[in-house]
Design a protein around this motif. Structure first.
Motif, PDB file in Angstrom:
ATOM      1  N   GLU A  29       0.975  -1.165  -0.029  1.00  0.00           N
ATOM      2  CA  GLU A  29       0.061   0.173   0.174  1.00  0.00           C
ATOM      3  C   GLU A  29       0.719   1.150  -0.096  1.00  0.00           C
ATOM      4  OE1 GLU A  29      -3.561   2.042   2.760  1.00  0.00           O
ATOM      5  OE2 GLU A  29      -2.676   0.383   3.296  1.00  0.00           O
ATOM      6  N   THR A  30       0.514   2.064  -0.937  1.00  0.00           N
ATOM      7  CA  THR A  30       1.399   3.609  -0.863  1.00  0.00           C
ATOM      8  C   THR A  30       0.570   4.748  -0.730  1.00  0.00           C
ATOM      9  OG1 THR A  30       2.668   2.723  -2.904  1.00  0.00           O
ATOM     10  CG2 THR A  30       2.688   4.804  -2.714  1.00  0.00           C
ATOM     11  N   LEU A  31       1.212   5.471   0.271  1.00  0.00           N
ATOM     12  CA  LEU A  31       0.665   6.820   0.909  1.00  0.00           C
ATOM     13  C   LEU A  31       1.429   7.859   0.794  1.00  0.00           C
ATOM     14  CD1 LEU A  31      -0.621   4.763   4.237  1.00  0.00           C
ATOM     15  CD2 LEU A  31      -2.068   5.597   2.404  1.00  0.00           C
ATOM     16  N   TYR A  32       0.834   8.918   0.848  1.00  0.00           N
ATOM     17  CA  TYR A  32       1.412  10.320   0.348  1.00  0.00           C
ATOM     18  C   TYR A  32       1.554  11.086   1.272  1.00  0.00           C
ATOM     19  CZ  TYR A  32       0.301   7.488  -3.697  1.00  0.00           C
ATOM     20  OH  TYR A  32       0.250   6.387  -4.620  1.00  0.00           O
ATOM     21  N   LEU A  33       2.792  11.973   1.518  1.00  0.00           N
ATOM     22  CA  LEU A  33       3.061  13.039   2.467  1.00  0.00           C
ATOM     23  C   LEU A  33       2.049  14.063   2.216  1.00  0.00           C
ATOM     24  CD1 LEU A  33       4.517  13.565   5.132  1.00  0.00           C
ATOM     25  CD2 LEU A  33       6.197  14.835   3.439  1.00  0.00           C
ATOM     26  N   LYS A  34       1.109  14.438   3.209  1.00  0.00           N
ATOM     27  CA  LYS A  34       0.516  15.743   3.290  1.00  0.00           C
ATOM     28  C   LYS A  34       1.000  16.857   3.861  1.00  0.00           C
ATOM     29  CE  LYS A  34      -4.393  16.934   4.361  1.00  0.00           C
ATOM     30  NZ  LYS A  34      -5.765  16.267   4.992  1.00  0.00           N
TER      31      LYS A  34
ATOM     32  N   HIS B 109       0.494  11.174   6.330  1.00  0.00           N
ATOM     33  CA  HIS B 109       0.408  10.459   5.010  1.00  0.00           C
ATOM     34  C   HIS B 109      -1.203   9.970   4.684  1.00  0.00           C
ATOM     35  CE1 HIS B 109       4.569   9.994   5.615  1.00  0.00           C
ATOM     36  NE2 HIS B 109       4.913   9.918   4.136  1.00  0.00           N
ATOM     37  N   VAL B 110      -1.602  10.292   3.315  1.00  0.00           N
ATOM     38  CA  VAL B 110      -2.964  10.122   2.921  1.00  0.00           C
ATOM     39  C   VAL B 110      -2.919   9.029   1.782  1.00  0.00           C
ATOM     40  CG1 VAL B 110      -3.655  12.390   3.577  1.00  0.00           C
ATOM     41  CG2 VAL B 110      -2.726  11.983   1.041  1.00  0.00           C
ATOM     42  N   ASP B 111      -4.001   8.566   1.389  1.00  0.00           N
ATOM     43  CA  ASP B 111      -4.072   7.525   0.177  1.00  0.00           C
ATOM     44  C   ASP B 111      -4.438   8.263  -0.936  1.00  0.00           C
ATOM     45  OD1 ASP B 111      -6.901   8.506   0.106  1.00  0.00           O
ATOM     46  OD2 ASP B 111      -7.614   6.687   0.996  1.00  0.00           O
ATOM     47  N   ALA B 112      -4.461   7.916  -2.177  1.00  0.00           N
ATOM     48  CA  ALA B 112      -4.652   8.737  -3.347  1.00  0.00           C
ATOM     49  C   ALA B 112      -5.822   9.465  -3.480  1.00  0.00           C
ATOM     50  CB  ALA B 112      -4.771   7.976  -4.668  1.00  0.00           C
ATOM     51  N   GLU B 113      -6.911   9.315  -2.550  1.00  0.00           N
ATOM     52  CA  GLU B 113      -8.061  10.064  -2.625  1.00  0.00           C
ATOM     53  C   GLU B 113      -7.791  11.228  -1.452  1.00  0.00           C
ATOM     54  OE1 GLU B 113      -8.526   6.830  -2.744  1.00  0.00           O
ATOM     55  OE2 GLU B 113      -8.444   7.152  -5.046  1.00  0.00           O
ATOM     56  N   GLY B 114      -6.792  11.400  -0.523  1.00  0.00           N
ATOM     57  CA  GLY B 114      -6.463  12.317   0.235  1.00  0.00           C
ATOM     58  C   GLY B 114      -7.139  12.027   1.678  1.00  0.00           C
TER      59      GLY B 114
ATOM     60  N   GLU C  38      -6.541  10.280   5.330  1.00  0.00           N
ATOM     61  CA  GLU C  38      -5.487  10.217   6.050  1.00  0.00           C
ATOM     62  C   GLU C  38      -5.323   8.543   6.458  1.00  0.00           C
ATOM     63  OE1 GLU C  38      -7.156  12.927   8.572  1.00  0.00           O
ATOM     64  OE2 GLU C  38      -5.787  14.283   8.553  1.00  0.00           O
ATOM     65  N   GLY C  39      -4.060   7.951   6.146  1.00  0.00           N
ATOM     66  CA  GLY C  39      -3.849   6.573   6.723  1.00  0.00           C
ATOM     67  C   GLY C  39      -2.907   6.342   7.376  1.00  0.00           C
TER      68      GLY C  39
END
Length: 244
Positions: free
Chosen positions: A98-103, A128-133, A135-136
Motif C-alpha cells: 500500500e502506497t501513501l503520500y505525504l500531506k 500521509h494520505v491515500d490517493a483520494e486524500g 489520512e492513513g
C-alpha cells in the motif's frame, strides 16, 4: 497525530485551547464521539517490552527537495506540501503493498508517545494520505536535544510564533534528511491507531521510530519557543495490535 489542514470547526477547536482537556473531547461534540469510545485511540505507551516490528516494513520514495509552506498550526511548527490536486505526485512510502503520500508534518510538544516511560521533549508527525486524500498513516519522530545541529532543521527559516499564525512562508525542504536522522525507520514500533486530536478517526497505521531524532540545543529551544502544550493523554491499549 493531527491534521493541520482541517475545517473552520477544527480551527475554532484550536483557538479554544482545549488540548489539555483531551480526556473529555468526546463530550465536546457528537463529531468527537470516537475520542471517548474508540478501540484504537492514540497515542499509547510503548517499550522494548513490546519488541520491535518485523512486519509492515516501510519503503520510502522521498527524493529531492519538496516545495511547501512553513507555518504554525496553533501549537507549534508545521509544514504543508504544495498540492497540485494529485496526491500521488507527493513524496510517498509503501508498506504491505500500500502506497501513501505525504500531506505535511507538524510538531507536538511534549511528545505524544512515551517509550519505556520516557516522553521526549517533542514529536514530529509526517502525515500521509491515500490517493483520494484520506489520512492513513503517520511516521512519528521523537525529538530530543543533542550536541549538534540537525541538518533537517537547519533548512528551516526562523520559527513562526503564535503572533504570526496567519503567516505561511514558502520553503523547499529535503525531507529525506529527517529519515536519515532515524536510520530510515530501520527499527520501529507499529500499531493500528487514530488521530491524536478530534475527531480522533481510527484506521491510522502508526510507525514510531526507535531512534531519537536529535536536534541542537538552540534548535530545540526554537521549537519549544514556538510551541505550546499539545500532547494528548496516553490511551489504554485495547485493539491496537502492536507490531502485528
Amino acid at each position: 497525530m493531527r491534521s493541520i489542514f482541517r475545517s473552520i470547526d477544527y480551527q475554532e477547536f484550536v483557538a479554544n485551547s482545549v488540548m489539555q482537556a483531551s480526556f473529555n473531547w468526546g463530550k465536546l461534540s457528537p463529531d468527537y464521539r470516537l475520542c471517548q469510545t474508540g478501540t484504537q485511540q492514540s497515542p499509547i505507551a510503548l517499550s522494548l517490552g513490546n519488541g520491535l516490528s518485523l512486519n509492515h516494513v516501510p519503503k520510502f520514495n522521498y527524493n529531492g527537495s519538496v516545495a511547501g509552506n512553513f507555518a504554525n498550526w496553533g501549537y507549534g511548527p508545521a509544514f504543508t506540501v504544495a498540492h497540485n490536486g494529485d496526491w500521488t505526485s507527493h513524496p510517498s512510502f509503501t508498506y504491505d503493498n500500500e502506497t501513501l503520500y505525504l500531506k505535511g508534518w507538524h510538531i507536538h510538544a511534549p511528545a505524544d508517545h512515551s517509550v519505556g516511560g520516557d516522553r521526549s521533549k517533542a514529536e514530529m508527525h509526517f502525515v500521509h494520505v491515500d490517493a483520494e486524500g484520506h489520512e492513513g498513516a503517520v511516521l512519528a519522530f521523537r525529538l530530543d536535544p543533542g550536541n549538534f545541529n540537525n541538518t533537517f532543521f537547519d533548512q528551516l527559516p526562523p520559527m513562526i510564533g503564535f503572533d504570526e499564525m496567519q503567516t505561511q512562508e514558502p520553503v523547499d525542504l529535503d525531507l529525506s534528511l529527517a529519515l536519515e536522522s532515524v536510520l530510515h525507520f530501520n527499527e520501529f514500533w507499529t500499531y493500528q491507531g487514530s488521530l491524536t486530536s478530534p475527531p480522533c478517526h481510527e484506521g491510522i497505521r502508526w510507525f514510531v521510530a526507535r531512534q531519537i531524532m536529535f536536534t541542537g540545543v538552540e534548535q530545540m529551544q526554537a521549537i519549544l519557543g514556538a510551541s505550546t502544550y499539545s500532547a494528548r493523554a496516553e490511551q489504554e491499549v485495547w485493539q491496537h495490535r502492536i507490531n502485528e
